[in-house]
Design an enzyme around this catalytic site. Structure first.
Site, short mmCIF file in Angstrom:
data_model
loop_
_atom_site.label_atom_id
_atom_site.label_comp_id
_atom_site.label_asym_id
_atom_site.label_seq_id
_atom_site.Cartn_x
_atom_site.Cartn_y
_atom_site.Cartn_z
N ASP A 1 0.84 -1.19 0.00
CA ASP A 1 0.00 0.00 0.00
C ASP A 1 0.88 1.25 0.00
O ASP A 1 1.99 1.24 0.54
CB ASP A 1 -0.89 0.04 1.25
CG ASP A 1 -2.01 -0.98 1.21
OD1 ASP A 1 -2.26 -1.55 0.13
OD2 ASP A 1 -2.64 -1.19 2.26
N ARG A 2 0.35 2.32 -0.54
CA ARG A 2 1.10 3.59 -0.57
C ARG A 2 1.52 4.03 0.83
O ARG A 2 2.61 4.56 1.02
CB ARG A 2 0.22 4.68 -1.21
CG ARG A 2 0.93 6.01 -1.41
CD ARG A 2 0.02 7.03 -2.07
NE ARG A 2 -1.07 7.44 -1.20
CZ ARG A 2 -0.98 8.45 -0.33
NH1 ARG A 2 0.14 9.14 -0.21
NH2 ARG A 2 -2.02 8.76 0.43
#
Length: 279
Positions: free
Chosen positions: A127-128
């Protein structure tokens, strides 16, 4: 079309008819200009012209125009590199690969540019908002074996997370649930039905937890920690959505992809990579 400045071409699936007319109606004058400049090609590699007509479902390729993005100025340390793979210690706030409003400011594009590796490709994703160990393949010939290992769950992944300690939660505990992420919705949701997500959760003390996912659903660790009543610190999505400015890097999600371990099925070599970051 080759990678250009770290980015591959965008693929556009057509509704059918005159390509110039369709691209202009869907994407505006800039797309039409690309056609007239000979910068759009078919799947067969033919240059699209003003008179090109293609059937419904056909695809064309072109380089996208980049929008202004908020710079993510954190370093991406390389933990390991050989002819087949590059392993990095991804920072918080940097997406793995282009998606939505994050294109140039992604680990993939930045590393392609910095390392001069146009065929670089992620073998898995983080995930970012998650930091830690991220593995890329350096060439097409190596891509399949590594991506298959991750897809089959043959890689042991360990995460560290910080959450408010809760004596009422048993530890260790294995969480099973069914997680669904629907397009257009920020949160993934747990639903009734056959479980498709499993996480082993261990309390290490002082609000620190070790998480071992045995599946890889979107936002799985964040969803499971929230479901236990101990959401990860600084999570803007779970249990509730919090609006955070794109340039606010002051509260990183306290989730770290700490290590990965695997045995390469082709050569039998054991690999173990560990993040140097701390929460």
């Amino acid at each position: 079309m080759p990678v250009r400045d770290g980015l591959g071409p965008a693929r556009v699936r057509l509704r059918g008819g005159a390509v110039l007319v369709e691209l202009a109606s869907r994407f505006g004058e800039a797309a039409a200009t690309k056609v007239l400049a000979g910068e759009v090609v078919t799947a067969a590699g033919d240059v699209v012209t003003a008179g090109t007509v293609l059937p419904p479902g056909a695809s064309v390729y072109l380089y996208r125009e980049l929008r202004d993005e908020v710079p993510v100025s954190f370093d991406i340390p390389v933990l390991y590199r050989d002819d087949d793979i590059v392993v990095v210690d991804k920072p918080h706030f940097l997406a793995t690969m282009p998606r939505g409003r994050h294109v140039a400011q992604t680990a993939l594009v930045r590393l392609r540019r910095e390392l001069d590796l146009p065929e670089l490709s992620p073998a898995h994703r983080l995930d970012r908002l998650t930091a830690g160990v991220l593995l890329f393949t350096t060439r097409r010939e190596a891509r399949g074996a590594y991506q298959t290992m991750f897809a089959r769950g043959e890689v042991r992944k360990t995460y560290l997370a910080r959450a408010d300690a809760d004596p009422g939660v048993d530890s260790p505990v294995t969480v099973h649930s069914r997680i669904i992420k629907r397009r257009g919705q920020l949160q993934a949701a747990e639903e009734s039905g056959e479980p498709n997500a499993e996480t082993y959760v261990e309390r290490l003390g002082a609000g620190l937890y070790r998480l071992t996912p045995r599946t890889g659903r979107t936002h799985q660790l964040r969803v499971h920690m929230a479901s236990l009543g101990i959401p990860i610190i600084n999570d803007p999505l779970y249990p509730a959505v919090i609006d955070v400015a794109p340039d606010d890097f002051s509260r990183p999600l306290q989730l770290l992809a700490h290590s990965i371990e695997f045995v390469h099925p082709g050569i039998g070599r054991s690999y173990e990579f560990t993040s140097r970051r701390a929460l």
